[in-house]
Design a protein around this motif. Structure first.
Motif, PDB file in Angstrom:
ATOM      1  N   ALA A  75      30.776  42.288  83.364  1.00  0.00           N
ATOM      2  CA  ALA A  75      31.376  43.470  83.969  1.00  0.00           C
ATOM      3  C   ALA A  75      32.881  43.257  84.131  1.00  0.00           C
ATOM      4  N   GLY A  76      33.635  44.302  83.794  1.00  0.00           N
ATOM      5  CA  GLY A  76      35.080  44.215  83.828  1.00  0.00           C
ATOM      6  C   GLY A  76      35.701  43.804  82.511  1.00  0.00           C
ATOM      7  N   SER A  92      32.117  59.943  82.540  1.00  0.00           N
ATOM      8  CA  SER A  92      31.755  58.590  82.970  1.00  0.00           C
ATOM      9  C   SER A  92      32.610  57.503  82.308  1.00  0.00           C
ATOM     10  N   ARG A 127      38.668  54.649  80.755  1.00  0.00           N
ATOM     11  CA  ARG A 127      38.215  53.288  80.410  1.00  0.00           C
ATOM     12  C   ARG A 127      38.020  53.111  78.910  1.00  0.00           C
ATOM     13  N   SER A 130      37.139  47.730  81.068  1.00  0.00           N
ATOM     14  CA  SER A 130      36.561  47.830  82.424  1.00  0.00           C
ATOM     15  C   SER A 130      35.075  48.185  82.359  1.00  0.00           C
ATOM     16  N   LEU A 131      34.363  47.472  81.525  1.00  0.00           N
ATOM     17  CA  LEU A 131      32.952  47.788  81.302  1.00  0.00           C
ATOM     18  C   LEU A 131      32.132  47.557  82.565  1.00  0.00           C
ATOM     19  N   LYS A 132      31.120  48.393  82.709  1.00  0.00           N
ATOM     20  CA  LYS A 132      30.223  48.349  83.860  1.00  0.00           C
ATOM     21  C   LYS A 132      28.783  48.134  83.377  1.00  0.00           C
ATOM     22  N   PRO A 133      27.929  47.595  84.217  1.00  0.00           N
ATOM     23  CA  PRO A 133      26.530  47.414  83.799  1.00  0.00           C
ATOM     24  C   PRO A 133      25.883  48.714  83.323  1.00  0.00           C
ATOM     25  N   GLU A 134      26.279  49.838  83.894  1.00  0.00           N
ATOM     26  CA  GLU A 134      25.703  51.121  83.483  1.00  0.00           C
ATOM     27  C   GLU A 134      26.172  51.577  82.104  1.00  0.00           C
ATOM     28  N   ASP A 135      27.109  50.847  81.505  1.00  0.00           N
ATOM     29  CA  ASP A 135      27.509  51.141  80.125  1.00  0.00           C
ATOM     30  C   ASP A 135      26.567  50.495  79.117  1.00  0.00           C
ATOM     31  N   VAL A 144      26.175  44.807  79.260  1.00  0.00           N
ATOM     32  CA  VAL A 144      27.176  44.428  80.258  1.00  0.00           C
ATOM     33  C   VAL A 144      26.444  43.793  81.436  1.00  0.00           C
ATOM     34  N   SER A 191      26.201  41.933  85.168  1.00  0.00           N
ATOM     35  CA  SER A 191      26.884  42.073  86.465  1.00  0.00           C
ATOM     36  C   SER A 191      27.285  40.720  87.031  1.00  0.00           C
TER      37      SER A 191
END
Length: 121
Positions: free
Chosen positions: A13-14, A62, A66, A84-89, A119, A121
């Motif tokens: 993440a990130g 969403s 980013r 800035s990737l997130k787990p929900e990506d 991604v 966490s």
């Protein structure tokens, strides 16, 4: 038009990833190009698209701010820079080409195979 997506992988993440989608066939520059994604158990959803001119782009809310979509018509390639990737990506990401100015998956004529982005966490 045949599309080949690449660049997926595992990232924290990130972090960042850059997806590429190379096209074969004629008239690449005449198509609107899009990226879509599908997470397990969910429907395929729009991520980003870019017009033939490469000037106008659209993004899902969403990913705005980013992700950046771009295209190189000389190389028959479309890119998706993901920051800035997130787990929900986390999802399979697909590139697609459409003759229409649309962000609807069913209005895209050609699809590449998915490339998996995970991604953590």
């Amino acid at each position: 038009v045949q599309l080949q997506a690449s660049g997926g992988g595992l990232v924290q993440a990130g972090g960042s990833l850059r997806l590429s989608c190379a096209a074969s066939g004629r008239a690449f520059a005449t198509y609107r190009l899009g990226w879509f994604r599908q997470a397990p158990g969910k429907e395929r959803e729009f991520v980003a698209s870019i017009r033939r001119s490469a000037i106008t782009t659209d993004y899902a809310d969403s990913v705005k701010g980013r992700f950046t979509i771009s295209r190189d018509n000389a190389k028959n390639t479309v890119y998706l820079q993901m920051n800035s990737l997130k787990p929900e990506d986390t999802a399979d990401y697909y590139c697609a080409a459409s003759r229409l100015d649309s962000n609807l998956p069913n209005e895209y004529d050609y699809w590449g195979q998915g490339t998996l982005v995970t991604v953590s966490s």
